[in-house]
Design a protein around this motif. Sequence first.
Motif, short mmCIF file in Angstrom:
data_model
loop_
_atom_site.label_atom_id
_atom_site.label_comp_id
_atom_site.label_asym_id
_atom_site.label_seq_id
_atom_site.Cartn_x
_atom_site.Cartn_y
_atom_site.Cartn_z
N MET A 236 0.82 -1.20 -0.11
CA MET A 236 -0.14 0.10 -0.05
C MET A 236 0.87 1.29 -0.19
O MET A 236 0.71 2.13 -0.76
CB MET A 236 -0.75 0.04 1.32
N THR B 262 1.45 3.66 -3.42
CA THR B 262 0.88 5.11 -2.97
C THR B 262 2.06 6.22 -3.46
O THR B 262 2.08 7.44 -3.82
CB THR B 262 0.60 5.54 -1.40
N SER C 39 -4.91 8.10 -3.78
CA SER C 39 -4.13 7.36 -2.67
C SER C 39 -5.21 6.61 -1.84
O SER C 39 -5.01 5.32 -1.15
CB SER C 39 -3.51 8.38 -1.63
N SER C 40 -6.08 7.35 -1.64
CA SER C 40 -7.68 6.69 -1.23
C SER C 40 -8.11 5.48 -1.81
O SER C 40 -8.38 4.27 -1.20
CB SER C 40 -8.55 7.65 -1.12
N TYR D 79 -5.45 2.64 -1.13
CA TYR D 79 -5.79 2.27 0.41
C TYR D 79 -7.03 1.32 0.51
O TYR D 79 -6.91 0.33 1.19
CB TYR D 79 -6.05 3.60 1.18
N SER E 197 -6.08 -2.30 -2.00
CA SER E 197 -4.91 -2.95 -1.52
C SER E 197 -5.41 -4.16 -0.93
O SER E 197 -5.17 -5.24 -1.17
CB SER E 197 -3.91 -2.06 -1.01
N CYS F 28 -3.14 -3.68 6.03
CA CYS F 28 -3.73 -2.10 6.62
C CYS F 28 -3.04 -1.60 7.70
O CYS F 28 -2.38 -2.19 8.68
CB CYS F 28 -5.07 -2.23 6.84
N PRO G 260 -5.05 4.12 11.09
CA PRO G 260 -5.25 4.73 9.79
C PRO G 260 -5.22 6.31 9.94
O PRO G 260 -4.48 6.94 8.72
CB PRO G 260 -6.72 4.41 9.38
N TYR H 105 -1.69 7.38 9.46
CA TYR H 105 -1.17 6.90 8.28
C TYR H 105 -1.73 8.00 7.26
O TYR H 105 -0.81 8.55 6.36
CB TYR H 105 -1.81 5.80 7.65
#
Length: 243
Positions: free
Chosen positions: A52, A56, A110-111, A114, A117, A125, A129, A132
């Motif tokens: 991830m 990203t 990027s979301s 997220y 992935s 994960c 979060p 992150y």
Amino acid sequence: MKALGYGIYLQWKMDIRSRSLLITCYLVPLLFFLMMGSVFTSIMPESQETLMASMTVMGVSMGAYIGLPPSIAEIYGTDIKKMYMANHIPEYFAVLSLFLSAFIHLMMMSSLIYILSPLLFDATCPIHPVLYFVMLILFVLVSLSIACILGLAVHNQAKLTMISQIIFLPSIILSGIMFPVSLLPSFLETIGKLCPATWGYLLLIEQPIQLSNVFILCMILIVALVICYALLRSIRSSFRHLP
């Protein structure tokens, strides 16, 4: 402030229709994510822990260094800037609206990574979060700030493309997202530490977060913003001397 908000909204809508932005902020990063995600998890199952973050970093770097500078140079390196002067629009308005619009698009991309992935590749994960995404926001801001320097300083599109590639490629190859930096010769590892992508990647995979790495990215951001301010002052001076 209302005018700025409308300008950002308008720029965001224009960017949605831009083929260049579609390619650099969505199409290529997401295709790269789908292809390399399959390869990495098949060859190296342990890459699920960092997939991830690595995908990203690649997407943000491409969208920032390849996608944003040409749009800025198109305004500040051509007669379009005369329109801003004639309408008494602040010289920072265009770069700020482009910056914030690109920020929104990169965060959306990027979301998507997220969300996809763990669904597609069973990627690990983040434990925290919120933290992150805070680190991701910092990395995106740093990358876009450097992209703004490129767009404001280099107005020749051919030179800008070359310089953008010179910054983008080491960010991908030397940052550790493709393979561990420990496999690199020491001098290349040192060069990699000059790339924000290296520090952004570390912040996205580290548990717990190392404050020293946060400090480095913050310092890069401050320096980049100061340089952007100096370049805008120079542009403001050129505005006054336009015929």
